[in-house]
Design a protein around this motif. Structure first.
Motif, PDB file in Angstrom:
ATOM      1  N   GLY A 132       8.239  -3.025  -6.508  1.00 34.76           N
ATOM      2  CA  GLY A 132       8.697  -1.956  -7.386  1.00 34.76           C
ATOM      3  C   GLY A 132       9.332  -0.789  -6.670  1.00 34.76           C
ATOM      4  O   GLY A 132       9.623   0.245  -7.297  1.00 34.76           O
ATOM      5  N   GLY A 133       9.543  -0.913  -5.350  1.00 34.47           N
ATOM      6  CA  GLY A 133      10.169   0.171  -4.591  1.00 34.47           C
ATOM      7  C   GLY A 133       9.251   1.365  -4.429  1.00 34.47           C
ATOM      8  O   GLY A 133       8.074   1.345  -4.814  1.00 34.47           O
ATOM      9  N   ALA A 134       9.798   2.411  -3.828  1.00 38.23           N
ATOM     10  CA  ALA A 134       9.021   3.643  -3.640  1.00 38.23           C
ATOM     11  C   ALA A 134       8.792   4.332  -4.978  1.00 38.23           C
ATOM     12  O   ALA A 134       9.660   4.342  -5.855  1.00 38.23           O
ATOM     13  CB  ALA A 134       9.753   4.576  -2.677  1.00 38.23           C
ATOM     14  N   ASN A 135       7.601   4.901  -5.156  1.00 34.02           N
ATOM     15  CA  ASN A 135       7.296   5.623  -6.383  1.00 34.02           C
ATOM     16  C   ASN A 135       8.268   6.793  -6.531  1.00 34.02           C
ATOM     17  O   ASN A 135       8.422   7.602  -5.614  1.00 34.02           O
ATOM     18  CB  ASN A 135       5.855   6.136  -6.333  1.00 34.02           C
ATOM     19  CG  ASN A 135       5.406   6.729  -7.642  1.00 34.02           C
ATOM     20  OD1 ASN A 135       5.903   7.773  -8.057  1.00 34.02           O
ATOM     21  ND2 ASN A 135       4.459   6.059  -8.276  1.00 34.02           N
ATOM     22  N   PRO A 136       8.958   6.914  -7.689  1.00 36.37           N
ATOM     23  CA  PRO A 136       9.965   7.961  -7.844  1.00 36.37           C
ATOM     24  C   PRO A 136       9.392   9.374  -7.822  1.00 36.37           C
ATOM     25  O   PRO A 136      10.131  10.335  -7.589  1.00 36.37           O
ATOM     26  CB  PRO A 136      10.593   7.630  -9.198  1.00 36.37           C
ATOM     27  CG  PRO A 136       9.572   6.824  -9.931  1.00 36.37           C
ATOM     28  CD  PRO A 136       8.855   6.053  -8.879  1.00 36.37           C
ATOM     29  N   ASN A 137       8.097   9.527  -8.048  1.00 29.38           N
ATOM     30  CA  ASN A 137       7.514  10.855  -8.104  1.00 29.38           C
ATOM     31  C   ASN A 137       7.100  11.380  -6.732  1.00 29.38           C
ATOM     32  O   ASN A 137       7.348  12.543  -6.402  1.00 29.38           O
ATOM     33  CB  ASN A 137       6.302  10.871  -9.048  1.00 29.38           C
ATOM     34  CG  ASN A 137       6.699  10.563 -10.488  1.00 29.38           C
ATOM     35  OD1 ASN A 137       7.747  11.030 -10.955  1.00 29.38           O
ATOM     36  ND2 ASN A 137       5.884   9.792 -11.183  1.00 29.38           N
ATOM     37  N   TYR A 138       6.469  10.525  -5.913  1.00 26.71           N
ATOM     38  CA  TYR A 138       5.990  11.037  -4.625  1.00 26.71           C
ATOM     39  C   TYR A 138       6.286  10.087  -3.465  1.00 26.71           C
ATOM     40  O   TYR A 138       5.908  10.357  -2.334  1.00 26.71           O
ATOM     41  CB  TYR A 138       4.483  11.320  -4.685  1.00 26.71           C
ATOM     42  CG  TYR A 138       3.645  10.174  -5.166  1.00 26.71           C
ATOM     43  CD1 TYR A 138       3.188   9.197  -4.282  1.00 26.71           C
ATOM     44  CD2 TYR A 138       3.287  10.073  -6.511  1.00 26.71           C
ATOM     45  CE1 TYR A 138       2.411   8.161  -4.726  1.00 26.71           C
ATOM     46  CE2 TYR A 138       2.507   9.028  -6.963  1.00 26.71           C
ATOM     47  CZ  TYR A 138       2.065   8.073  -6.072  1.00 26.71           C
ATOM     48  OH  TYR A 138       1.295   7.042  -6.521  1.00 26.71           O
ATOM     49  N   GLY A 139       6.925   8.970  -3.708  1.00 27.75           N
ATOM     50  CA  GLY A 139       7.267   8.055  -2.633  1.00 27.75           C
ATOM     51  C   GLY A 139       8.561   8.483  -1.952  1.00 27.75           C
ATOM     52  O   GLY A 139       9.341   9.281  -2.468  1.00 27.75           O
ATOM     53  N   ASP A 140       8.789   7.950  -0.753  1.00 26.22           N
ATOM     54  CA  ASP A 140       9.987   8.288   0.018  1.00 26.22           C
ATOM     55  C   ASP A 140      10.592   6.985   0.537  1.00 26.22           C
ATOM     56  O   ASP A 140       9.990   6.295   1.367  1.00 26.22           O
ATOM     57  CB  ASP A 140       9.627   9.202   1.183  1.00 26.22           C
ATOM     58  CG  ASP A 140      10.861   9.757   1.889  1.00 26.22           C
ATOM     59  OD1 ASP A 140      11.971   9.248   1.633  1.00 26.22           O
ATOM     60  OD2 ASP A 140      10.707  10.687   2.689  1.00 26.22           O
ATOM     61  N   ALA A 141      11.769   6.640   0.049  1.00 28.04           N
ATOM     62  CA  ALA A 141      12.442   5.408   0.464  1.00 28.04           C
ATOM     63  C   ALA A 141      12.824   5.436   1.940  1.00 28.04           C
ATOM     64  O   ALA A 141      13.150   4.397   2.518  1.00 28.04           O
ATOM     65  CB  ALA A 141      13.675   5.170  -0.397  1.00 28.04           C
ATOM     66  N   ALA A 142      12.803   6.591   2.551  1.00 26.08           N
ATOM     67  CA  ALA A 142      13.107   6.690   3.979  1.00 26.08           C
ATOM     68  C   ALA A 142      11.894   6.381   4.846  1.00 26.08           C
ATOM     69  O   ALA A 142      12.010   6.320   6.065  1.00 26.08           O
ATOM     70  CB  ALA A 142      13.636   8.087   4.311  1.00 26.08           C
ATOM     71  N   LEU A 199       0.842  -1.196   0.000  1.00 29.72           N
ATOM     72  CA  LEU A 199       0.000   0.000   0.000  1.00 29.72           C
ATOM     73  C   LEU A 199       0.879   1.248   0.000  1.00 29.72           C
ATOM     74  O   LEU A 199       2.087   1.170   0.226  1.00 29.72           O
ATOM     75  CB  LEU A 199      -0.918   0.010   1.232  1.00 29.72           C
ATOM     76  CG  LEU A 199      -1.870  -1.177   1.408  1.00 29.72           C
ATOM     77  CD1 LEU A 199      -2.596  -1.067   2.746  1.00 29.72           C
ATOM     78  CD2 LEU A 199      -2.863  -1.257   0.260  1.00 29.72           C
ATOM     79  N   GLY A 200       0.229   2.389  -0.236  1.00 27.08           N
ATOM     80  CA  GLY A 200       0.932   3.652  -0.167  1.00 27.08           C
ATOM     81  C   GLY A 200       1.598   4.053  -1.464  1.00 27.08           C
ATOM     82  O   GLY A 200       1.178   3.656  -2.557  1.00 27.08           O
ATOM     83  N   ALA A 201       2.667   4.826  -1.348  1.00 29.11           N
ATOM     84  CA  ALA A 201       3.342   5.411  -2.509  1.00 29.11           C
ATOM     85  C   ALA A 201       4.412   4.473  -3.044  1.00 29.11           C
ATOM     86  O   ALA A 201       5.599   4.759  -3.034  1.00 29.11           O
ATOM     87  CB  ALA A 201       3.960   6.749  -2.122  1.00 29.11           C
ATOM     88  N   SER A 202       3.960   3.325  -3.542  1.00 35.52           N
ATOM     89  CA  SER A 202       4.887   2.328  -4.076  1.00 35.52           C
ATOM     90  C   SER A 202       4.788   2.276  -5.587  1.00 35.52           C
ATOM     91  O   SER A 202       3.950   2.945  -6.204  1.00 35.52           O
ATOM     92  CB  SER A 202       4.559   0.950  -3.499  1.00 35.52           C
ATOM     93  OG  SER A 202       3.260   0.565  -3.899  1.00 35.52           O
ATOM     94  N   GLY A 203       5.649   1.453  -6.187  1.00 37.12           N
ATOM     95  CA  GLY A 203       5.578   1.270  -7.629  1.00 37.12           C
ATOM     96  C   GLY A 203       4.322   0.552  -8.052  1.00 37.12           C
ATOM     97  O   GLY A 203       3.877   0.684  -9.184  1.00 37.12           O
ATOM     98  N   ARG A 204       3.729  -0.255  -7.153  1.00 38.93           N
ATOM     99  CA  ARG A 204       2.481  -0.957  -7.434  1.00 38.93           C
ATOM    100  C   ARG A 204       1.753  -1.182  -6.123  1.00 38.93           C
ATOM    101  O   ARG A 204       2.361  -1.412  -5.081  1.00 38.93           O
ATOM    102  CB  ARG A 204       2.746  -2.296  -8.134  1.00 38.93           C
ATOM    103  CG  ARG A 204       3.632  -3.225  -7.332  1.00 38.93           C
ATOM    104  CD  ARG A 204       4.077  -4.447  -8.100  1.00 38.93           C
ATOM    105  NE  ARG A 204       2.971  -5.322  -8.469  1.00 38.93           N
ATOM    106  CZ  ARG A 204       3.156  -6.556  -8.971  1.00 38.93           C
ATOM    107  NH1 ARG A 204       4.393  -7.002  -9.183  1.00 38.93           N
ATOM    108  NH2 ARG A 204       2.134  -7.302  -9.282  1.00 38.93           N
TER     109      ARG A 204
END
Length: 339
Positions: free
Chosen positions: A246-256, A220-225
């Motif tokens: 797919g990791g954090a979405n590069p546009n609005y996700g935050d890997a932290a 869930l959340g701001a992920s790639g999927r």
């Protein structure tokens, strides 16, 4: 609603343990004889006699019509004989004979003794026509469900599944449920494959159900999927789960701001919710994520920059679980990790 613990995964001490795998299989029971007779068993009984036969079928007779001694052995085959619920069988002339818990050899002796007052020296052979007592029931995701007779009483759990035609599907998605004497034992088929110590011995009267129960985690959340994803192996790490999502979405996700929501059972046997936070912007986090075991029904949440703030995090958790939920955590630890 119990309080939620927030765990900051900053070092190896904060890593959760993997799902507990039983250290031993089923309780060992002594293997009973394979030819013990019980209710429901169907027996084939043959009686051999020399001389005048028990049931009057002698083919020789004197001129006066009286039966004469016939030195050849005559076989009398009784109709299939079922052991009733009280453990008795019915023998012509002899009446009811109690055979519950006896071996086939002992049943032969009992039948022979019951006929001695009607015949000189009867010889008896008893075999199983249908074995019910020394069998197990196998159902579920197997190729040939049904009743399976144990030939040696040394067959293991995996032997029973193999004799039933093998399992259908992948071992990582299957649970083997064994019901024995009012108790239930569950094993993942992948656990039996990887740990032979769990592959205990089957026992007469066991019931086996192979259940298709794939393990999965939600993203869930701001992920790639945003999806519900199945485990592609018997066990996966958080690093693999992040990559699969797919990791954090590069546009609005935050890997932290990556969180894992999970229910755990504490030392008192109570279920409580726990949220793990990991900052993938720190180099050590990649090594930690490789050793972080995912569990069935975990929720992997990718936050955005705002959710990375401790106060926003508490608001997020409260919204997900309950508006009046009390969150217990070392918030200062989270704040210090951001400074």
């Amino acid at each position: 609603m119990p309080a939620i613990d927030i765990v900051e995964v900053a070092d190896a001490s904060a890593l959760p343990i993997a799902e507990l795998v039983p250290s031993a299989g089923l309780p060992e029971l002594p293997a009973p004889p394979t030819d013990v007779v019980g209710p429901g068993d169907v027996l084939s009984i043959s009686i051999y006699e020399a001389g005048v036969t028990l049931f009057g079928n002698s083919t020789r007779a004197s001129s006066s019509g009286a039966a004469t001694f016939d030195p050849t052995a005559k076989e009398q085959v009784l109709p299939p004989t079922r052991v009733d619920d009280d453990g008795y069988i019915a023998i012509p002339y002899a009446g009811r004979v109690h055979v519950l818990g006896r071996t086939v050899a002992e049943v032969q002796q009992l039948v022979r003794q019951s006929l001695r007052r009607f015949s000189q020296n009867p010889q008896v052979i008893v075999t199983f026509r249908e074995a019910i007592t020394n069998s197990v029931i196998v159902s579920g995701e197997v190729s040939r469900p049904g009743r399976l007779v144990l030939q040696t009483n040394h067959e293991s759990l995996s032997d029973v599944i193999a004799l039933a035609g093998g399992y259908k599907g992948s071992s990582k998605d299957l649970i083997l449920r064994v019901m024995r004497r009012g108790q239930i034992f569950d094993f993942r088929m992948s656990q039996l494959v990887e740990n032979p110590a769990l592959d205990g011995r089957a026992y007469p009267g066991d019931r086996f159900i192979l259940i298709n129960s794939p393990r999965s985690f939600s993203v869930l959340g701001a992920s790639g999927r945003v999806d519900q994803l199945a485990f592609n192996r018997s066990s996966i790490s958080l690093a693999e789960a992040i990559a699969t999502a797919g990791g954090a979405n590069p546009n609005y996700g935050d890997a932290a701001a990556i969180f894992v929501f999970r229910h755990v059972i504490d030392e008192n046997g109570q279920t409580r919710p726990v949220v793990y936070h990991i900052n993938m912007m720190i180099g050590d986090a990649y090594l930690l994520a490789q050793n972080f075991p995912m569990r069935d029904k975990d929720v992997l949440y990718f936050g955005n920059a705002k959710a990375n703030q401790p106060t926003k995090l508490i608001q997020l958790i409260s919204q997900l679980f309950s508006p009046i939920l009390t969150v217990t955590s070392a918030v200062q630890t989270v704040q210090n990790s951001r400074n």
